[in-house]
Design an enzyme around this catalytic site. Structure first.
Site, mmCIF file in Angstrom:
data_model
loop_
_atom_site.group_PDB
_atom_site.id
_atom_site.type_symbol
_atom_site.label_atom_id
_atom_site.label_comp_id
_atom_site.label_asym_id
_atom_site.label_seq_id
_atom_site.Cartn_x
_atom_site.Cartn_y
_atom_site.Cartn_z
ATOM 1 N N LYS A 36 0.799 -1.303 -0.019
ATOM 2 C CA LYS A 36 -0.152 0.106 0.104
ATOM 3 C C LYS A 36 0.834 1.358 0.154
ATOM 4 O O LYS A 36 0.400 2.204 -0.613
ATOM 5 C CB LYS A 36 -0.907 0.031 1.228
ATOM 6 C CG LYS A 36 -1.993 -0.808 1.060
ATOM 7 C CD LYS A 36 -2.985 -0.904 2.171
ATOM 8 C CE LYS A 36 -4.379 -1.756 1.807
ATOM 9 N NZ LYS A 36 -5.444 -1.474 3.018
ATOM 10 N N ALA A 54 -5.103 1.104 8.518
ATOM 11 C CA ALA A 54 -6.664 1.064 8.617
ATOM 12 C C ALA A 54 -6.766 2.505 9.712
ATOM 13 O O ALA A 54 -7.598 3.287 9.562
ATOM 14 C CB ALA A 54 -7.226 -0.038 9.149
ATOM 15 N N TYR A 83 -13.559 -7.551 9.123
ATOM 16 C CA TYR A 83 -14.484 -7.964 8.462
ATOM 17 C C TYR A 83 -14.833 -9.646 8.402
ATOM 18 O O TYR A 83 -15.710 -10.216 8.118
ATOM 19 C CB TYR A 83 -14.620 -7.463 7.117
ATOM 20 C CG TYR A 83 -13.610 -7.715 6.140
ATOM 21 C CD1 TYR A 83 -12.347 -6.680 6.200
ATOM 22 C CD2 TYR A 83 -13.254 -8.785 5.611
ATOM 23 C CE1 TYR A 83 -11.337 -6.973 5.291
ATOM 24 C CE2 TYR A 83 -12.261 -9.118 5.091
ATOM 25 C CZ TYR A 83 -11.248 -7.975 4.766
ATOM 26 O OH TYR A 83 -10.183 -8.297 3.956
ATOM 27 N N ILE A 137 4.728 3.848 22.026
ATOM 28 C CA ILE A 137 4.693 5.116 21.707
ATOM 29 C C ILE A 137 5.774 6.021 21.184
ATOM 30 O O ILE A 137 5.544 6.843 20.288
ATOM 31 C CB ILE A 137 4.441 5.803 23.064
ATOM 32 C CG1 ILE A 137 2.970 5.165 23.758
ATOM 33 C CG2 ILE A 137 4.396 7.475 23.223
ATOM 34 C CD1 ILE A 137 2.531 5.838 25.083
#
Ligand code: NAP
Length: 394
Positions: A178, A243, A339, A266
Protein backbone atom coordinates in the site's frame (compact mmCIF):
# COMPACT_ATOMS: atom_id res chain seq x y z
CA UNK A 1 29.28 26.09 -14.83
CA UNK A 2 30.57 22.62 -13.85
CA UNK A 3 28.14 19.78 -14.38
CA UNK A 4 27.22 17.91 -11.20
CA UNK A 5 28.34 14.43 -12.26
CA UNK A 6 26.49 12.58 -9.51
CA UNK A 7 23.24 14.35 -10.29
CA UNK A 8 23.68 13.65 -13.97
CA UNK A 9 24.20 9.93 -13.26
CA UNK A 10 21.08 9.86 -11.08
CA UNK A 11 19.12 11.62 -13.81
CA UNK A 12 20.30 9.04 -16.36
CA UNK A 13 19.31 6.17 -14.06
CA UNK A 14 15.91 7.74 -13.48
CA UNK A 15 15.28 8.19 -17.20
CA UNK A 16 16.27 4.61 -17.88
CA UNK A 17 13.99 3.39 -15.10
CA UNK A 18 11.07 5.41 -16.38
CA UNK A 19 11.51 4.12 -19.90
CA UNK A 20 11.74 0.56 -18.65
CA UNK A 21 8.69 0.84 -16.37
CA UNK A 22 6.54 2.42 -19.10
CA UNK A 23 7.72 0.13 -21.90
CA UNK A 24 5.11 -0.97 -24.43
CA UNK A 25 5.81 -4.69 -24.39
CA UNK A 26 2.86 -6.92 -23.72
CA UNK A 27 3.70 -9.76 -21.43
CA UNK A 28 2.16 -12.72 -19.71
CA UNK A 29 1.24 -12.23 -16.05
CA UNK A 30 4.46 -13.10 -14.24
CA UNK A 31 4.08 -16.11 -11.96
CA UNK A 32 5.56 -15.84 -8.51
CA UNK A 33 7.93 -18.61 -7.51
CA UNK A 34 10.70 -18.73 -4.95
CA UNK A 35 13.33 -18.88 -7.70
CA UNK A 36 11.85 -15.91 -9.48
CA UNK A 37 11.65 -13.97 -6.29
CA UNK A 38 15.36 -14.43 -5.82
CA UNK A 39 16.25 -13.52 -9.38
CA UNK A 40 13.96 -10.48 -9.44
CA UNK A 41 15.43 -8.98 -6.32
CA UNK A 42 16.85 -5.55 -7.06
CA UNK A 43 20.61 -5.36 -6.77
CA UNK A 44 20.96 -2.01 -5.07
CA UNK A 45 18.47 -2.39 -2.24
CA UNK A 46 18.03 0.61 0.00
CA UNK A 47 15.74 1.09 3.01
CA UNK A 48 12.41 2.75 2.42
CA UNK A 49 11.98 6.26 3.65
CA UNK A 50 10.38 7.39 6.88
CA UNK A 51 6.82 8.64 7.26
CA UNK A 52 7.60 12.34 7.30
CA UNK A 53 10.36 12.05 4.77
CA UNK A 54 7.74 10.84 2.33
CA UNK A 55 5.76 13.92 3.14
CA UNK A 56 8.81 16.09 2.67
CA UNK A 57 9.92 14.26 -0.41
CA UNK A 58 13.27 13.71 1.23
CA UNK A 59 14.57 10.18 1.58
CA UNK A 60 16.57 9.59 4.71
CA UNK A 61 16.00 6.87 7.27
CA UNK A 62 13.87 3.77 7.61
CA UNK A 63 11.25 3.71 10.36
CA UNK A 64 9.00 1.25 12.05
CA UNK A 65 5.91 1.38 9.87
CA UNK A 66 5.29 -2.20 8.82
CA UNK A 67 5.17 -1.43 5.11
CA UNK A 68 8.41 0.47 5.41
CA UNK A 69 10.37 -2.47 6.68
CA UNK A 70 10.39 -4.12 3.29
CA UNK A 71 13.64 -4.47 1.52
CA UNK A 72 12.17 -3.88 -1.91
CA UNK A 73 13.46 -0.45 -2.80
CA UNK A 74 16.14 -0.33 -5.42
CA UNK A 75 17.85 2.75 -6.76
CA UNK A 76 15.30 2.95 -9.52
CA UNK A 77 12.35 2.95 -7.18
CA UNK A 78 14.06 5.54 -5.01
CA UNK A 79 14.33 7.85 -7.97
CA UNK A 80 10.61 7.49 -8.55
CA UNK A 81 10.06 8.38 -4.95
CA UNK A 82 12.04 11.58 -5.40
CA UNK A 83 9.65 12.71 -8.08
CA UNK A 84 6.60 12.09 -5.98
CA UNK A 85 5.34 14.98 -3.89
CA UNK A 86 3.13 14.63 -0.86
CA UNK A 87 1.84 18.02 0.07
CA UNK A 88 0.66 19.15 3.48
CA UNK A 89 -3.03 19.85 3.01
CA UNK A 90 -4.25 23.38 3.39
CA UNK A 91 -6.30 23.95 6.53
CA UNK A 92 -10.00 23.24 6.05
CA UNK A 93 -9.23 21.15 3.01
CA UNK A 94 -11.64 18.30 2.45
CA UNK A 95 -9.72 15.04 2.39
CA UNK A 96 -12.63 12.83 1.61
CA UNK A 97 -13.76 13.55 -1.82
CA UNK A 98 -16.67 11.99 -3.54
CA UNK A 99 -15.20 10.71 -6.75
CA UNK A 100 -15.99 12.76 -9.81
CA UNK A 101 -18.87 11.32 -11.73
CA UNK A 102 -17.83 10.53 -15.26
CA UNK A 103 -20.69 10.69 -17.77
CA UNK A 104 -21.95 7.31 -18.91
CA UNK A 105 -20.36 6.23 -22.17
CA UNK A 106 -22.38 6.90 -25.30
CA UNK A 107 -24.39 3.94 -26.60
CA UNK A 108 -22.65 2.03 -29.37
CA UNK A 109 -23.65 -1.04 -31.35
CA UNK A 110 -20.41 -2.84 -30.56
CA UNK A 111 -20.31 -5.72 -28.09
CA UNK A 112 -19.19 -4.41 -24.68
CA UNK A 113 -15.45 -4.66 -24.20
CA UNK A 114 -14.15 -6.91 -21.45
CA UNK A 115 -12.57 -4.76 -18.75
CA UNK A 116 -9.67 -6.06 -16.71
CA UNK A 117 -9.02 -5.38 -13.03
CA UNK A 118 -6.77 -6.99 -10.44
CA UNK A 119 -5.70 -7.12 -6.82
CA UNK A 120 -2.00 -7.12 -5.96
CA UNK A 121 -0.45 -7.86 -2.56
CA UNK A 122 1.33 -10.70 -0.81
CA UNK A 123 0.22 -13.18 0.30
CA UNK A 124 -3.30 -12.93 -1.09
CA UNK A 125 -4.83 -16.24 -0.06
CA UNK A 126 -8.60 -16.18 0.09
CA UNK A 127 -9.84 -12.69 -0.75
CA UNK A 128 -13.40 -11.43 -0.66
CA UNK A 129 -12.52 -8.61 -3.05
CA UNK A 130 -12.92 -10.80 -6.11
CA UNK A 131 -16.54 -11.71 -5.26
CA UNK A 132 -17.46 -8.19 -4.18
CA UNK A 133 -16.05 -6.58 -7.30
CA UNK A 134 -17.50 -9.10 -9.73
CA UNK A 135 -20.94 -8.60 -8.14
CA UNK A 136 -20.52 -4.84 -8.46
CA UNK A 137 -19.54 -5.02 -12.13
CA UNK A 138 -22.44 -7.36 -12.81
CA UNK A 139 -24.86 -4.91 -11.18
CA UNK A 140 -23.58 -2.30 -13.62
CA UNK A 141 -23.83 -4.60 -16.63
CA UNK A 142 -20.08 -4.29 -17.13
CA UNK A 143 -18.23 -7.35 -18.43
CA UNK A 144 -15.11 -7.52 -16.33
CA UNK A 145 -12.48 -9.80 -14.86
CA UNK A 146 -10.91 -9.32 -11.42
CA UNK A 147 -7.73 -11.32 -10.94
CA UNK A 148 -5.84 -11.97 -7.75
CA UNK A 149 -2.17 -11.54 -8.64
CA UNK A 150 0.13 -12.40 -5.71
CA UNK A 151 2.94 -9.85 -5.79
CA UNK A 152 5.81 -9.96 -3.32
CA UNK A 153 7.44 -6.55 -2.86
CA UNK A 154 10.49 -7.39 -4.97
CA UNK A 155 8.22 -8.06 -7.96
CA UNK A 156 6.31 -4.79 -7.69
CA UNK A 157 8.28 -3.01 -10.41
CA UNK A 158 7.58 -5.76 -12.94
CA UNK A 159 3.97 -6.15 -11.90
CA UNK A 160 3.22 -2.45 -12.36
CA UNK A 161 4.80 -2.60 -15.79
CA UNK A 162 2.65 -5.62 -16.63
CA UNK A 163 -0.63 -4.07 -15.44
CA UNK A 164 0.15 -0.82 -17.21
CA UNK A 165 0.85 -2.40 -20.56
CA UNK A 166 -1.69 -5.18 -20.74
CA UNK A 167 -5.00 -3.43 -20.98
CA UNK A 168 -5.98 -3.27 -17.29
CA UNK A 169 -8.30 -0.43 -16.32
CA UNK A 170 -7.28 -0.40 -12.67
CA UNK A 171 -6.23 -2.46 -9.70
CA UNK A 172 -6.48 -2.69 -5.95
CA UNK A 173 -3.47 -2.83 -3.67
CA UNK A 174 -3.20 -4.57 -0.33
CA UNK A 175 -0.59 -5.40 2.32
CA UNK A 176 2.41 -5.01 2.04
CA UNK A 177 2.30 -2.82 -1.08
CA UNK A 178 0.00 0.00 0.00
CA UNK A 179 2.88 2.39 0.62
CA UNK A 180 5.54 1.14 -1.85
CA UNK A 181 3.14 1.43 -4.78
CA UNK A 182 3.12 5.22 -4.40
CA UNK A 183 6.57 5.30 -5.98
CA UNK A 184 5.20 4.23 -9.32
CA UNK A 185 2.21 6.54 -9.56
CA UNK A 186 1.92 9.56 -11.78
CA UNK A 187 -0.62 11.20 -9.49
CA UNK A 188 -2.03 10.74 -6.00
CA UNK A 189 -5.50 11.79 -4.93
CA UNK A 190 -5.99 13.91 -1.79
CA UNK A 191 -7.69 10.92 -0.13
CA UNK A 192 -4.32 9.15 0.08
CA UNK A 193 -2.28 12.15 1.09
CA UNK A 194 -2.49 11.80 4.85
CA UNK A 195 -3.02 8.07 4.98
CA UNK A 196 0.19 7.50 3.02
CA UNK A 197 -1.34 4.33 1.66
CA UNK A 198 -2.93 3.54 -1.67
CA UNK A 199 -5.57 0.84 -2.06
CA UNK A 200 -6.93 1.72 -5.51
CA UNK A 201 -5.16 2.64 -8.74
CA UNK A 202 -6.82 3.81 -11.94
CA UNK A 203 -5.02 3.41 -15.27
CA UNK A 204 -5.74 6.11 -17.81
CA UNK A 205 -6.85 4.30 -20.99
CA UNK A 206 -5.26 6.94 -23.24
CA UNK A 207 -1.95 7.65 -21.55
CA UNK A 208 -1.52 4.61 -19.27
CA UNK A 209 -0.85 7.07 -16.44
CA UNK A 210 -1.46 5.70 -12.94
CA UNK A 211 -3.47 7.59 -10.34
CA UNK A 212 -3.66 6.34 -6.76
CA UNK A 213 -6.52 6.70 -4.28
CA UNK A 214 -7.33 5.58 -0.74
CA UNK A 215 -10.96 4.51 -0.65
CA UNK A 216 -10.65 3.15 2.93
CA UNK A 217 -11.18 6.71 4.18
CA UNK A 218 -14.56 7.14 2.55
CA UNK A 219 -15.35 3.45 3.18
CA UNK A 220 -14.77 4.00 6.90
CA UNK A 221 -17.08 7.04 6.97
CA UNK A 222 -19.86 5.59 4.86
CA UNK A 223 -20.17 2.59 7.18
CA UNK A 224 -21.07 4.91 10.08
CA UNK A 225 -24.86 5.33 10.42
CA UNK A 226 -26.08 8.89 9.80
CA UNK A 227 -27.38 9.39 13.35
CA UNK A 228 -23.95 8.96 14.90
CA UNK A 229 -22.73 12.52 15.30
CA UNK A 230 -18.98 12.66 15.87
CA UNK A 231 -18.69 16.45 15.98
CA UNK A 232 -16.60 17.58 18.98
CA UNK A 233 -16.39 14.05 20.40
CA UNK A 234 -13.44 12.05 21.76
CA UNK A 235 -12.58 8.84 19.94
CA UNK A 236 -10.11 6.03 20.69
CA UNK A 237 -8.26 4.22 17.91
CA UNK A 238 -6.43 0.97 18.62
CA UNK A 239 -3.43 0.62 16.28
CA UNK A 240 -1.56 3.11 14.11
CA UNK A 241 -1.24 1.26 10.77
CA UNK A 242 -2.98 1.80 7.43
CA UNK A 243 -6.55 1.23 8.63
CA UNK A 244 -5.94 3.45 11.68
CA UNK A 245 -4.64 6.27 9.50
CA UNK A 246 -7.67 5.97 7.21
CA UNK A 247 -9.89 6.15 10.30
CA UNK A 248 -7.96 9.18 11.62
CA UNK A 249 -8.40 11.04 8.31
CA UNK A 250 -12.09 10.18 8.25
CA UNK A 251 -12.68 11.18 11.87
CA UNK A 252 -10.80 14.46 11.46
CA UNK A 253 -13.09 15.17 8.52
CA UNK A 254 -16.02 14.53 10.87
CA UNK A 255 -14.53 17.22 13.18
CA UNK A 256 -13.95 15.14 16.27
CA UNK A 257 -12.38 17.00 19.19
CA UNK A 258 -9.76 14.48 20.23
CA UNK A 259 -8.28 11.23 18.94
CA UNK A 260 -6.55 8.96 21.46
CA UNK A 261 -4.21 6.53 19.74
CA UNK A 262 -3.38 3.24 21.46
CA UNK A 263 -0.12 1.74 20.30
CA UNK A 264 2.39 -0.97 21.24
CA UNK A 265 5.23 1.53 21.09
CA UNK A 266 4.67 5.22 21.86
CA UNK A 267 8.23 6.14 20.87
CA UNK A 268 7.60 4.86 17.36
CA UNK A 269 4.43 6.91 17.28
CA UNK A 270 6.02 10.31 17.96
CA UNK A 271 6.73 11.14 14.35
CA UNK A 272 3.19 10.19 13.37
CA UNK A 273 1.73 12.34 16.17
CA UNK A 274 3.72 15.37 15.03
CA UNK A 275 2.60 14.82 11.48
CA UNK A 276 -1.06 14.46 12.47
CA UNK A 277 -0.97 17.56 14.65
CA UNK A 278 0.37 19.55 11.72
CA UNK A 279 -2.11 18.05 9.29
CA UNK A 280 -5.19 18.41 11.49
CA UNK A 281 -4.52 21.38 13.78
CA UNK A 282 -8.09 21.48 15.06
CA UNK A 283 -7.94 17.93 16.43
CA UNK A 284 -6.11 17.00 19.62
CA UNK A 285 -3.96 13.87 19.32
CA UNK A 286 -2.56 11.83 22.20
CA UNK A 287 -0.91 8.41 22.32
CA UNK A 288 -1.16 5.72 24.99
CA UNK A 289 0.30 2.30 25.59
CA UNK A 290 -2.14 -0.32 24.23
CA UNK A 291 -1.21 -3.01 26.77
CA UNK A 292 -2.11 -0.92 29.84
CA UNK A 293 -5.62 -0.83 31.33
CA UNK A 294 -7.77 1.52 29.27
CA UNK A 295 -10.37 3.68 30.96
CA UNK A 296 -12.66 4.61 28.07
CA UNK A 297 -15.25 6.57 30.05
CA UNK A 298 -14.90 9.71 27.89
CA UNK A 299 -15.08 7.94 24.49
CA UNK A 300 -17.94 8.37 22.08
CA UNK A 301 -16.45 5.75 19.79
CA UNK A 302 -13.68 3.19 19.98
CA UNK A 303 -12.19 1.83 16.76
CA UNK A 304 -10.22 -1.38 16.52
CA UNK A 305 -7.70 -0.96 13.69
CA UNK A 306 -5.40 -3.81 14.76
CA UNK A 307 -5.66 -7.37 13.40
CA UNK A 308 -6.49 -8.69 16.89
CA UNK A 309 -9.60 -10.86 16.44
CA UNK A 310 -9.06 -11.39 12.74
CA UNK A 311 -9.58 -14.80 11.17
CA UNK A 312 -6.30 -16.62 10.61
CA UNK A 313 -4.34 -14.30 12.91
CA UNK A 314 -5.77 -13.78 16.36
CA UNK A 315 -9.34 -15.00 16.00
CA UNK A 316 -11.07 -15.39 19.35
CA UNK A 317 -9.01 -12.62 20.94
CA UNK A 318 -10.21 -9.11 21.67
CA UNK A 319 -8.04 -5.97 21.71
CA UNK A 320 -10.12 -4.76 24.68
CA UNK A 321 -10.77 -6.68 27.89
CA UNK A 322 -14.39 -6.97 29.00
CA UNK A 323 -13.55 -4.78 32.02
CA UNK A 324 -12.26 -2.06 29.68
CA UNK A 325 -15.33 -2.25 27.44
CA UNK A 326 -17.52 -1.79 30.52
CA UNK A 327 -15.89 1.60 31.18
CA UNK A 328 -17.43 2.99 27.96
CA UNK A 329 -20.42 5.35 28.41
CA UNK A 330 -23.80 3.86 27.32
CA UNK A 331 -24.00 6.01 24.16
CA UNK A 332 -20.62 4.80 22.86
CA UNK A 333 -20.17 2.89 19.60
CA UNK A 334 -17.63 0.10 19.13
CA UNK A 335 -16.33 -0.03 15.54
CA UNK A 336 -14.19 -3.02 14.56
CA UNK A 337 -12.71 -2.66 11.06
CA UNK A 338 -12.12 -6.42 10.89
CA UNK A 339 -14.61 -8.07 8.52
CA UNK A 340 -13.61 -11.72 8.89
CA UNK A 341 -15.12 -13.16 11.08
CA UNK A 342 -18.33 -11.18 10.62
CA UNK A 343 -18.59 -10.79 14.40
CA UNK A 344 -15.29 -10.53 16.21
CA UNK A 345 -14.95 -11.19 19.92
CA UNK A 346 -14.75 -7.45 20.48
CA UNK A 347 -18.11 -6.95 18.74
CA UNK A 348 -19.64 -9.84 20.70
CA UNK A 349 -18.43 -8.39 24.01
CA UNK A 350 -19.66 -4.91 23.10
CA UNK A 351 -23.08 -6.27 22.13
CA UNK A 352 -23.23 -8.28 25.35
CA UNK A 353 -22.97 -4.95 27.19
CA UNK A 354 -25.58 -3.34 24.90
CA UNK A 355 -23.24 -1.01 23.03
CA UNK A 356 -23.89 0.01 19.48
CA UNK A 357 -21.50 -1.73 17.07
CA UNK A 358 -20.20 -1.38 13.51
CA UNK A 359 -18.34 -4.25 11.85
CA UNK A 360 -15.71 -3.98 9.10
CA UNK A 361 -17.86 -5.55 6.40
CA UNK A 362 -19.73 -2.40 5.39
CA UNK A 363 -16.43 -0.49 5.26
CA UNK A 364 -15.02 -3.19 3.00
CA UNK A 365 -18.00 -2.99 0.62
CA UNK A 366 -18.03 0.81 0.60
CA UNK A 367 -14.30 1.02 -0.18
CA UNK A 368 -14.80 -1.42 -3.08
CA UNK A 369 -17.85 0.50 -4.29
CA UNK A 370 -15.83 3.73 -4.28
CA UNK A 371 -13.08 2.00 -6.27
CA UNK A 372 -15.62 1.02 -8.92
CA UNK A 373 -16.91 4.61 -9.04
CA UNK A 374 -13.35 5.72 -9.75
CA UNK A 375 -12.79 3.06 -12.41
CA UNK A 376 -16.14 3.26 -14.20
CA UNK A 377 -17.77 6.56 -13.21
CA UNK A 378 -20.81 4.53 -12.18
CA UNK A 379 -22.19 3.46 -8.79
CA UNK A 380 -22.59 -0.30 -8.41
CA UNK A 381 -25.26 -1.89 -6.23
CA UNK A 382 -24.17 -1.98 -2.58
CA UNK A 383 -26.59 -4.77 -1.67
CA UNK A 384 -25.43 -7.06 -4.49
CA UNK A 385 -21.85 -6.54 -3.39
CA UNK A 386 -22.69 -7.23 0.25
CA UNK A 387 -24.59 -10.41 -0.58
CA UNK A 388 -21.59 -11.65 -2.58
CA UNK A 389 -19.35 -10.94 0.42
CA UNK A 390 -21.66 -12.68 2.89
CA UNK A 391 -21.97 -15.72 0.63
CA UNK A 392 -18.21 -16.10 0.54
CA UNK A 393 -17.34 -15.30 4.14
CA UNK A 394 -16.24 -18.36 6.13
P1 NAP B 1 -1.23 -2.61 9.56
O1 NAP B 1 -0.93 -1.43 8.70
O2 NAP B 1 -0.27 -3.73 9.64
O3 NAP B 1 -1.48 -2.04 11.05
C1 NAP B 1 -1.80 -2.88 12.11
C2 NAP B 1 -1.73 -2.10 13.42
O4 NAP B 1 -2.11 -2.98 14.46
C3 NAP B 1 -0.32 -1.60 13.76
O5 NAP B 1 -0.44 -0.36 14.40
C4 NAP B 1 0.20 -2.66 14.71
O6 NAP B 1 1.08 -2.15 15.65
C5 NAP B 1 -1.07 -3.04 15.46
N1 NAP B 1 -0.98 -4.40 15.99
C6 NAP B 1 -0.77 -5.54 15.28
N2 NAP B 1 -0.76 -6.59 16.11
C7 NAP B 1 -0.95 -6.10 17.36
C8 NAP B 1 -0.99 -6.69 18.66
N3 NAP B 1 -0.88 -8.00 18.83
N4 NAP B 1 -1.20 -5.88 19.72
C9 NAP B 1 -1.32 -4.55 19.54
N5 NAP B 1 -1.28 -3.93 18.34
C10 NAP B 1 -1.08 -4.70 17.27
O7 NAP B 1 -2.61 -3.26 9.14
P2 NAP B 1 -3.91 -2.51 8.59
O8 NAP B 1 -3.87 -2.47 7.11
O9 NAP B 1 -4.07 -1.24 9.32
O10 NAP B 1 -5.05 -3.57 8.96
C11 NAP B 1 -5.46 -3.72 10.30
C12 NAP B 1 -6.77 -4.51 10.30
O11 NAP B 1 -7.76 -3.76 9.62
C13 NAP B 1 -6.66 -5.86 9.56
O12 NAP B 1 -7.38 -6.81 10.30
C14 NAP B 1 -7.33 -5.58 8.24
O13 NAP B 1 -7.95 -6.72 7.69
C15 NAP B 1 -8.39 -4.57 8.65
N6 NAP B 1 -8.80 -3.70 7.53
C16 NAP B 1 -10.12 -3.68 7.21
C17 NAP B 1 -10.54 -2.88 6.18
C18 NAP B 1 -12.00 -2.86 5.81
O14 NAP B 1 -12.33 -2.43 4.70
N7 NAP B 1 -12.88 -3.29 6.66
C19 NAP B 1 -9.64 -2.08 5.48
C20 NAP B 1 -8.31 -2.09 5.85
C21 NAP B 1 -7.89 -2.93 6.88
P3 NAP B 1 2.63 -1.94 15.34
O15 NAP B 1 2.67 -0.68 14.51
O16 NAP B 1 3.23 -1.81 16.67
O17 NAP B 1 3.09 -3.16 14.58
Amino acid sequence: MAINKELYERYKAMKAAKLSASGNNTEKAPVTTQTQQASNKPENSAPVTSYSSLANNNNTEPNNYPENNINYTDKVAKEYNNQFTYSQPAQNQTYIQETTTVPEPAQTHQAPQLKKFALIGYPLGHSLSEYIHLAGFESLGIKATYELIPTPPEELVDRIKYLRNNGYSGFNVTIPLKLPVTMFLDEVDASANIVKAINTVAIDPQTNALKGFNTDVIGFIKAIPQDINLYNKTVAILGTGGAARAAITALAQKQVKEIKLYTRNITNCIELLEYLRKSFPKVEFNAYQIDKFKNLSDMYMVVNATPIGMSGQAVGYSPLEEEEIKTLPPEATVYDVIYNPKKTNLIKLAQKHKYRTITGLDMLIHQALEAQKIWTGLTPDFKDMKIAALENLD
